[in-house]
Write a protein that holds these residues in place. Sequence first.
Motif, short mmCIF file in Angstrom:
data_model
loop_
_atom_site.label_atom_id
_atom_site.label_comp_id
_atom_site.label_asym_id
_atom_site.label_seq_id
_atom_site.Cartn_x
_atom_site.Cartn_y
_atom_site.Cartn_z
N GLY A 94 6.37 -9.46 -11.36
CA GLY A 94 7.75 -9.04 -11.10
C GLY A 94 8.00 -9.00 -9.61
O GLY A 94 7.75 -9.95 -8.90
N ARG A 95 8.48 -7.86 -9.13
CA ARG A 95 8.78 -7.71 -7.70
C ARG A 95 7.64 -7.08 -6.90
O ARG A 95 7.78 -6.87 -5.71
CB ARG A 95 10.04 -6.85 -7.55
N SER A 96 6.51 -6.78 -7.55
CA SER A 96 5.42 -6.07 -6.88
C SER A 96 4.18 -6.94 -6.72
O SER A 96 3.90 -7.81 -7.55
CB SER A 96 5.04 -4.82 -7.68
N GLY A 97 3.42 -6.68 -5.67
CA GLY A 97 2.18 -7.40 -5.44
C GLY A 97 1.14 -6.52 -4.79
O GLY A 97 1.48 -5.52 -4.15
N ILE A 98 -0.12 -6.89 -4.94
CA ILE A 98 -1.24 -6.20 -4.31
C ILE A 98 -2.04 -7.27 -3.57
O ILE A 98 -2.37 -8.32 -4.13
CB ILE A 98 -2.13 -5.47 -5.33
N TYR A 99 -2.38 -6.96 -2.32
CA TYR A 99 -3.09 -7.90 -1.45
C TYR A 99 -4.24 -7.20 -0.76
O TYR A 99 -4.09 -6.06 -0.31
CB TYR A 99 -2.14 -8.48 -0.40
N ASP A 100 -5.38 -7.86 -0.66
CA ASP A 100 -6.51 -7.35 0.10
C ASP A 100 -6.67 -8.19 1.36
O ASP A 100 -6.51 -9.42 1.32
CB ASP A 100 -7.80 -7.42 -0.72
N VAL A 101 -6.98 -7.51 2.46
CA VAL A 101 -7.19 -8.18 3.75
C VAL A 101 -8.53 -7.74 4.29
O VAL A 101 -8.80 -6.54 4.39
CB VAL A 101 -6.08 -7.82 4.76
N GLN A 102 -9.35 -8.70 4.65
CA GLN A 102 -10.63 -8.42 5.28
C GLN A 102 -10.52 -8.83 6.74
O GLN A 102 -10.12 -9.95 7.05
CB GLN A 102 -11.74 -9.20 4.58
N VAL A 103 -10.86 -7.91 7.64
CA VAL A 103 -10.84 -8.19 9.07
C VAL A 103 -12.28 -8.33 9.53
O VAL A 103 -13.10 -7.43 9.30
CB VAL A 103 -10.12 -7.07 9.87
#
Length: 133
Positions: A94-103
Amino acid sequence: MWANDHASKALGMEIVAIGAGHATLAMTITTEMVNGHGIAHGGFIFTLADSAFAYACNSRNDNTVAAQGQITFIRPSKLGARLIASAREINRAGRSGIYDVQVTSAGTVIAEFRGHSRSIGGTLVPQVEPQSR
């Protein structure tokens, strides 16, 4: 989006790669980014991760903003270090998302970021209708 992203550009960020659901940005730690302990200020690391998140969640040409972001700092980073933030889509519904970021710095993970996004309608690049004959 990059043309109007004055914050990321002012910090010397550069786009390394962007594709559907993922983005990688890089930034080098300058003197102005080092705190009183002689290490990279966490706010700048967060900003790099947040920018990578922004490009990943906007990579499908839907106007999308952050709803939430959190970071865990794992190791310090030093003056002159080149940081790489790699964002990937975990879920989008839908309008939502989950994102992972590795630095990372020199291949070592220094921080993990998780962002929740929300689409706000519209597109970044205007849709072009195919011409009919």
